[in-house]
Design a protein around this motif. Structure first.
Motif, PDB file in Angstrom:
ATOM      1  N   ALA A 188      27.847  68.982 -24.079  1.00  0.00           N
ATOM      2  CA  ALA A 188      26.596  68.749 -24.797  1.00  0.00           C
ATOM      3  C   ALA A 188      25.522  68.255 -23.821  1.00  0.00           C
ATOM      4  CB  ALA A 188      26.821  67.726 -25.904  1.00  0.00           C
ATOM      5  N   PRO A 189      24.244  68.341 -24.210  1.00  0.00           N
ATOM      6  CA  PRO A 189      23.178  67.887 -23.309  1.00  0.00           C
ATOM      7  C   PRO A 189      23.349  66.433 -22.868  1.00  0.00           C
ATOM      8  CG  PRO A 189      22.239  69.119 -25.139  1.00  0.00           C
ATOM      9  CD  PRO A 189      23.706  68.964 -25.447  1.00  0.00           C
ATOM     10  N   ASP A 190      23.991  65.607 -23.742  1.00  0.00           N
ATOM     11  CA  ASP A 190      24.188  64.198 -23.361  1.00  0.00           C
ATOM     12  C   ASP A 190      25.472  63.985 -22.557  1.00  0.00           C
ATOM     13  OD1 ASP A 190      26.211  64.489 -25.167  1.00  0.00           O
ATOM     14  OD2 ASP A 190      25.521  62.941 -26.568  1.00  0.00           O
ATOM     15  N   GLY A 191      26.157  65.072 -22.220  1.00  0.00           N
ATOM     16  CA  GLY A 191      27.352  64.949 -21.388  1.00  0.00           C
ATOM     17  C   GLY A 191      28.652  64.912 -22.172  1.00  0.00           C
ATOM     18  N   GLY A 192      28.588  64.842 -23.487  1.00  0.00           N
ATOM     19  CA  GLY A 192      29.808  64.846 -24.311  1.00  0.00           C
ATOM     20  C   GLY A 192      30.564  66.152 -24.121  1.00  0.00           C
ATOM     21  N   THR A 230      28.377  68.681 -14.591  1.00  0.00           N
ATOM     22  CA  THR A 230      27.767  68.173 -15.824  1.00  0.00           C
ATOM     23  C   THR A 230      26.488  67.402 -15.501  1.00  0.00           C
ATOM     24  OG1 THR A 230      29.237  66.261 -15.745  1.00  0.00           O
ATOM     25  CG2 THR A 230      29.920  68.094 -17.134  1.00  0.00           C
ATOM     26  N   LYS A 231      26.469  66.733 -14.374  1.00  0.00           N
ATOM     27  CA  LYS A 231      25.281  65.994 -13.954  1.00  0.00           C
ATOM     28  C   LYS A 231      24.139  66.970 -13.628  1.00  0.00           C
ATOM     29  CE  LYS A 231      24.246  62.125 -10.910  1.00  0.00           C
ATOM     30  NZ  LYS A 231      24.668  61.422  -9.701  1.00  0.00           N
ATOM     31  N   ALA A 269      22.706  68.313 -16.752  1.00  0.00           N
ATOM     32  CA  ALA A 269      22.400  67.318 -17.795  1.00  0.00           C
ATOM     33  C   ALA A 269      21.107  67.690 -18.513  1.00  0.00           C
ATOM     34  CB  ALA A 269      22.292  65.938 -17.167  1.00  0.00           C
ATOM     35  N   GLY A 270      21.098  67.458 -19.830  1.00  0.00           N
ATOM     36  CA  GLY A 270      19.903  67.753 -20.619  1.00  0.00           C
ATOM     37  C   GLY A 270      19.932  69.123 -21.242  1.00  0.00           C
ATOM     38  N   LYS A 271      20.908  69.927 -20.837  1.00  0.00           N
ATOM     39  CA  LYS A 271      21.022  71.283 -21.362  1.00  0.00           C
ATOM     40  C   LYS A 271      22.491  71.552 -21.710  1.00  0.00           C
ATOM     41  CE  LYS A 271      19.045  75.765 -20.160  1.00  0.00           C
ATOM     42  NZ  LYS A 271      18.625  76.642 -19.063  1.00  0.00           N
TER      43      LYS A 271
END
Lengths: 139, 428
Positions: free
Chosen positions: A112-116, A15-16, A19-21
């Motif tokens: 989600a892009p924010d990591g959710g 996820t890191k 991130a952002g996508k």
């Protein structure tokens, strides 16, 4: 093709790294007939995807990997990003993706892009997966 | 992308036609995983197996059985070999294992719900069972092997069936020595696939043996559409016939649990639904139920569900030989992913154990009932580990109940469970 090792901490690293996508992490096994039935549909999603990333994680052990690779090649998924469970502490691997996951498959994490993270147990036609893909289209 | 979504929905609608795409072909060779009597193994194990030596601590699964002479036998596999090893000190130490079989090609089913097993018969015979799968197919073959010399050697393994596809055997032995076998059988599914028909899941098949497991008679599929990736569980009823529990694929892809009492000749099975959880899902839970029957003849079942009506671990009992079941009672901590429940009856007491995981520690929790499952002691932690572990197993011997648990860090452990409420409820 290559299965990158999926061990403790792998979900967080994935996820890191993405991130952002938006990211889909799809878990499957050769011991799960429903997973194999829908693998061609996932291949289609991977081939036509726009605006999101997708990663496949095979939850089998090393002794099943050749069989998993044959399946991937059969459905034309060789060029996708693949991981394979490389740690027998499966509770930990499940927990890191979803603390309520006991290992049922197919299993998909929608990131989600924010990591959710939203997770789905079951088939690719689950409304949550369909809605998630539709949302990506609107964007 | 919308086209893709629509295509997905269309595929979902036509799922019936494609439902068997993943199933192996009916004409697949069955001899691909023929075992040989060799003690060597290729060393290819499950990822991060504890070690690669031929000992129980290096295995991923371990199934126990107490022999007539009091020794504890454990069946397990390491790499491509199946072994049995005996302990004279309740699992603290084991003698050198006896190799039962090595597969040249394919894998041994020893992961999660699938595992080599062993039962000890009254005359001292040991009966081991295990399943192999060839490298290229998902078709299982169940093998049996016997030892009549106290586990020094095992007979050449015999396939229970040479065609179709079988997995998840469950063996129950009655007081007269008749051995009942139940298993999940893909034969009807393969036939349907060859005919281009839809078929969900596996058949539920049974057989019996009156010669200590040398031969099995009456092999037949009596019920269709079991969930194909969850274990079966068996227990002996008061009248000497067995009862089996498994996850069924009901109408609408609902994966709830059934039990069936088998006739003495294994030719008829009367099945009833344990609980209407309404878990409609096209998935593999990899999470089968467990059944125990107490001395009074009451049936007790534990299971996992993520149904619309209930989610988590549940217990129900039947006081009328399966005609009806009590309202499911929840146990285990959902916040700790409670899973893999099992139960056993031992001399007026009933025990249930299950796994929980808090992100760091895996716990086996236990509850005891002295009133046939009406009430249970508060959950108590009976074992923990900080790394990989097998599902917990329970075994009763001479009126005592034991937890049998194989963990990566601690190795194999057999732990006696408390006999009275006070010690059962005491904090660790």
């Amino acid at each position: 093709m290559d299965f990158k090792p999926y061990g403790r901490g792998a979900f967080g690293q994935l996820t890191k790294a993405h991130a952002g996508k938006p990211l889909i992490v799809h878990y499957w096994s050769v011991t799960c007939p429903p997973c194999l039935v829908e693998l061609p549909q996932w291949a289609k999603i991977a081939a036509e995807k726009k605006g999101f990333d997708i990663v496949f994680v095979n939850t089998d052990g090393d002794d099943e990997r050749a069989r998993a690779q044959a399946r991937i090649e059969k459905v034309g998924l060789s060029r996708a990003e693949h991981y394979g469970f490389a740690d027998a502490f499966v509770e930990k691997l499940y927990f890191e993706a979803d603390s309520a996951w006991r290992g049922e498959l197919p299993f998909t994490a929608l990131v989600a892009p924010d990591g959710g993270v939203v997770t789905v147990t079951g088939a690719v036609d689950d409304p949550l997966i369909v809605e998630w893909l539709e949302k990506r289209v609107r964007k | 992308m919308m086209r893709l979504v629509l295509a997905l929905l269309a595929l979902a609608a036509s799922g019936a036609a494609s439902a068997q795409q993943g199933a192996p072909s009916a004409d697949a060779p069955k001899d691909a995983a023929t075992p040989t009597q060799s003690a060597t193994h290729a060393g290819m194990g499950h990822p991060a197996a504890a070690c690669a030596e031929a000992k129980v601590d290096c295995a991923a699964t371990a199934v126990p059985a107490f022999a007539k002479d009091g020794r504890l036998w454990v069946a397990f596999s390491v790499g491509k070999s199946v072994y049995a090893a005996a302990s004279s000190d309740n699992g603290a130490t084991f003698s050198a294992p006896t190799a039962i079989a090595t597969v040249g090609d394919g894998v041994i089913d020893a992961h999660g719900d699938a595992r080599p097993k062993i039962v000890a018969l009254k005359d001292g015979t040991l009966l081991a069972t295990y399943t192999t799968r060839p490298d290229k197919q998902m078709i299982g073959t169940i093998f049996t092997a016997r030892s009549t010399d106290g586990g020094k050697t095992f007979s050449a393994p015999q396939a229970l069936l040479n065609e179709g596809g079988q997995r998840f055997d469950s063996i129950v032995v009655n007081r007269k020595g008749r051995i009942y076998a139940g298993w999940l059988d893909k034969t009807h599914a393969l036939k349907a696939k060859a005919e281009g028909k839809e078929f969900l899941g596996s058949g539920v098949a049974f057989a019996y043996s009156d010669d200590g497991g040398k031969t099995f008679k009456g092999k037949s599929i009596l019920i269709d559409h079991a969930c194909e990736c969850c274990r079966m569980s068996g227990a002996l009823d008061k009248d000497g016939t067995p009862v089996f529990a498994w996850r069924q694929v009901l109408d609408g892809n609902v994966r709830d649990h059934m039990v069936a009492k088998l006739s003495a000749d294994a030719a008829r099975a009367t099945a009833t639904r344990v609980s209407d959880d309404d878990w409609a899902i096209n998935s593999c839970p990899h999470h089968g139920p467990s059944i125990a029957i107490d001395a009074a003849g009451d049936w007790h079942v534990v299971w996992f569900t993520k149904g619309k009506k209930r989610q988590g671990l549940y217990y129900a009992r039947s006081l009328d030989a399966g005609k009806s079941f009590s309202e499911p009672e929840k146990f285990g901590d959902d916040a700790r992913a409670a899973g893999h429940p099992t139960l056993v009856a031992a001399k007026g007491r009933l025990y249930r154990v299950w796994k929980e995981f808090d992100g760091t520690t895996t716990t086996v929790a236990m509850q005891m009932s002295r009133d046939n499952g009406k009430s249970w002691t508060a959950p108590r932690v009976v074992a923990q580990t900080l790394d990989a572990s097998d599902h917990p197993e329970l075994i009763a011997h001479n009126g005592a109940a034991y937890l049998s648990w194989l963990t990566h860090k601690e190795g194999y452990r057999l732990m006696p469970l408390p006999r009275d409420e006070k010690s059962a409820a005491a904090p660790q």
